[in-house]
Design an enzyme around this catalytic site. Structure first.
Site, PDB file in Angstrom:
ATOM      1  N   ASP A   1       3.427 -30.585   6.885  1.00 12.37           N
ATOM      2  CA  ASP A   1       2.083 -30.514   7.353  1.00 12.37           C
ATOM      3  C   ASP A   1       1.073 -31.485   6.257  1.00 12.37           C
ATOM      4  O   ASP A   1       0.448 -32.086   6.402  1.00 12.37           O
ATOM      5  CB  ASP A   1       1.703 -29.343   7.710  1.00 12.37           C
TER       6      ASP A   1
ATOM      7  N   ARG B   1      -6.288 -16.789  -1.348  1.00 11.66           N
ATOM      8  CA  ARG B   1      -7.309 -17.973  -0.829  1.00 11.66           C
ATOM      9  C   ARG B   1      -8.362 -18.208  -1.923  1.00 11.66           C
ATOM     10  O   ARG B   1      -8.597 -19.416  -2.349  1.00 11.66           O
ATOM     11  CB  ARG B   1      -7.757 -18.035   0.523  1.00 11.66           C
TER      12      ARG B   1
ATOM     13  N   ASP C   1      -7.822 -18.453   7.436  1.00  7.17           N
ATOM     14  CA  ASP C   1      -7.832 -19.092   6.004  1.00  7.17           C
ATOM     15  C   ASP C   1      -8.704 -20.314   5.939  1.00  7.17           C
ATOM     16  O   ASP C   1      -9.229 -20.457   4.908  1.00  7.17           O
ATOM     17  CB  ASP C   1      -6.403 -19.685   5.735  1.00  7.17           C
TER      18      ASP C   1
ATOM     19  N   SER D   1       5.998 -18.646  11.461  1.00  8.21           N
ATOM     20  CA  SER D   1       4.980 -19.124  10.386  1.00  8.21           C
ATOM     21  C   SER D   1       4.917 -18.252   9.131  1.00  8.21           C
ATOM     22  O   SER D   1       4.575 -16.863   9.371  1.00  8.21           O
ATOM     23  CB  SER D   1       3.868 -19.113  11.052  1.00  8.21           C
TER      24      SER D   1
END
Length: 417
Positions: free
Chosen positions: A22, A102, A131, A185
């Protein structure tokens, strides 16, 4: 024919780059769409995967400025530990493993953008998740003028097949691990590993045994308990079983011993900040131990008023972390108060790990507020006069007795009519 965005003033972009399919597609898409130079940033947060291959992939794609950084110690010392001083739990269950990573990634993205003279930063978060919010709120808090490019919100590559077609068209290597690809995921760092999607999208489906990566099942855990001893200084663990350790090595060791004893699995449905419910499964063995132990050492070292106020504030603090407001003034204000409360949170906690359970079996501190002379059921040498309790109870009962008498008068009036 590729669509090129013109007139944006974007000549260089720093991309949070994992080296996977990705973000490799995003790298090429940024070059094609914005006609810009891309700087890649890959962080080791303890995800347990080799990150150096990302360098070779970036080089193969023509990237000239490549940042590969080990941020494990900073992650635990400056983000995980402060959060655990607050005993943060989102919606009573989630230990915020993805959320807390994050802001650190965003911080480094902004710093690298400044170092390299980049005009923008970019990430691979989708338009449905939390996110994107966490990355971008953090980025704007640190640099209000930065431009953020979120390809998943811009491009028309909406399906997995369209991504594969794009990769093939642009000669982006596709690693096909036949028979081993996870249907979930996953996101991992030193605090946790998360699983979403696939069979978990139906909240009735039980996670399969094969899904879990860091822990054995409680049924398969040892039949003998494991005991560990944690030493605290100002609210942070500084040693395990008397052996001094850095923050990252503490968490890694607690993950190891916790996982070996089946500790740290959770399966929850949470409310995302963007408005939808999401089902996720998490393995957080070290974090589960840290939360239990920290509350134990606080139980003997924190004043009750301080401890209860912390408990009142904790849900708000956890929500700030979950929603992406780590760099907000309200979180920083709360952190000052929380950190001030930890000056006396020193001592040792002894824990018993057994088949998924974490039990506190001992706690001690030179700064304890627990007074055996007062708490004893034996003769207390006058440290506490039990007769004093009568007045205390009567004062607290005064309003309750007054209310009860009013109720009695009202009932009497009703009976008389």
């Amino acid at each position: 024919m590729e669509h090129v965005v013109t007139g944006t003033g974007i000549e260089k972009v720093v991309l949070a780059y994992s080296g996977g399919l990705d973000t490799s597609i995003i790298l090429k898409w940024l070059e094609e769409t914005y006609g810009c130079q891309v700087v890649t940033f890959t962080a080791d947060l303890g995800q347990g995967e080799e990150i150096e291959p990302a360098r070779a992939k970036a080089e193969a794609m023509g990237v000239k400025e490549i940042y590969i950084e080990d941020l494990r110690e900073e992650f635990v010392a400056d983000f995980v530990y402060p959060m655990f001083r607050a005993n943060a739990l989102y919606e009573g269950e989630y230990l915020l493993g993805t959320s807390i990573a994050r802001p650190l990634i965003a911080k480094r993205l902004i710093e690298i953008a400044d170092e390299t003279g980049a005009d923008a930063v970019s990430h691979g978060a989708t338009g449905k998740g939390n996110d994107q919010v966490r990355f971008e709120l953090s980025a704007y808090a640190l640099n209000p003028d930065i431009k953020v490019i979120a390809p998943w919100r811009e491009w028309d590559l909406g399906s997995r097949q369209s991504l594969l077609d794009y990769a093939e068209k642009h000669s982006i290597p596709i690693e096909m691990k036949r028979g081993t690809k996870s249907p979930y995921s996953m996101d991992a760092n030193l605090l946790h590993i998360s699983f979403e999607g696939g069979p978990l999208e139906n909240p009735w489906n039980e996670p399969t045994t094969e899904m879990w990566r860091w822990s054995v099942s409680p049924e398969a855990a040892p039949n003998e308990a494991t005991y560990i001893d944690l030493t605290y200084e100002q609210g942070d663990v500084v040693a395990i079983d008397g052996r001094a350790m850095t923050p990252a090595t503490v968490l890694a060791e607690l993950n190891r011993v916790g996982g070996a004893n089946g500790v740290g699995r959770t399966d929850i449905v949470e409310n995302r900040y963007v408005g939808m419910k999401s089902r996720g499964a998490y393995e957080t063995p070290g974090g589960t131990i840290l939360l239990k132990a920290h509350r134990a050492i606080e139980s003997i070292t924190l004043d009750s008023g301080v401890g209860h106020l912390k408990d009142d504030l904790m849900p708000r603090y956890a929500e700030m972390v979950y929603n992406g407001f780590w760099f907000s003034p309200e979180r920083e204000m709360l952190q000052v108060a929380i950190d001030q409360s930890q000056q006396w949170v020193n001592g040792r906690v002894r824990l018993r790990l057994y088949k998924g359970n974490v039990d506190v079996v001992g706690r001690e501190s030179d700064d304890t507020l627990f007074d055996e002379a007062i708490a004893t059921f034996e003769e207390d040498d006058g440290a506490y006069d039990q007769a004093d309790a009568e007045g205390f109870i009567k004062l607290n009962a005064l309003r309750l007795r007054t209310l009860a008498r009013r109720q009695a008068r009202a009932a009497s009036r009703r009976q008389g009519t």
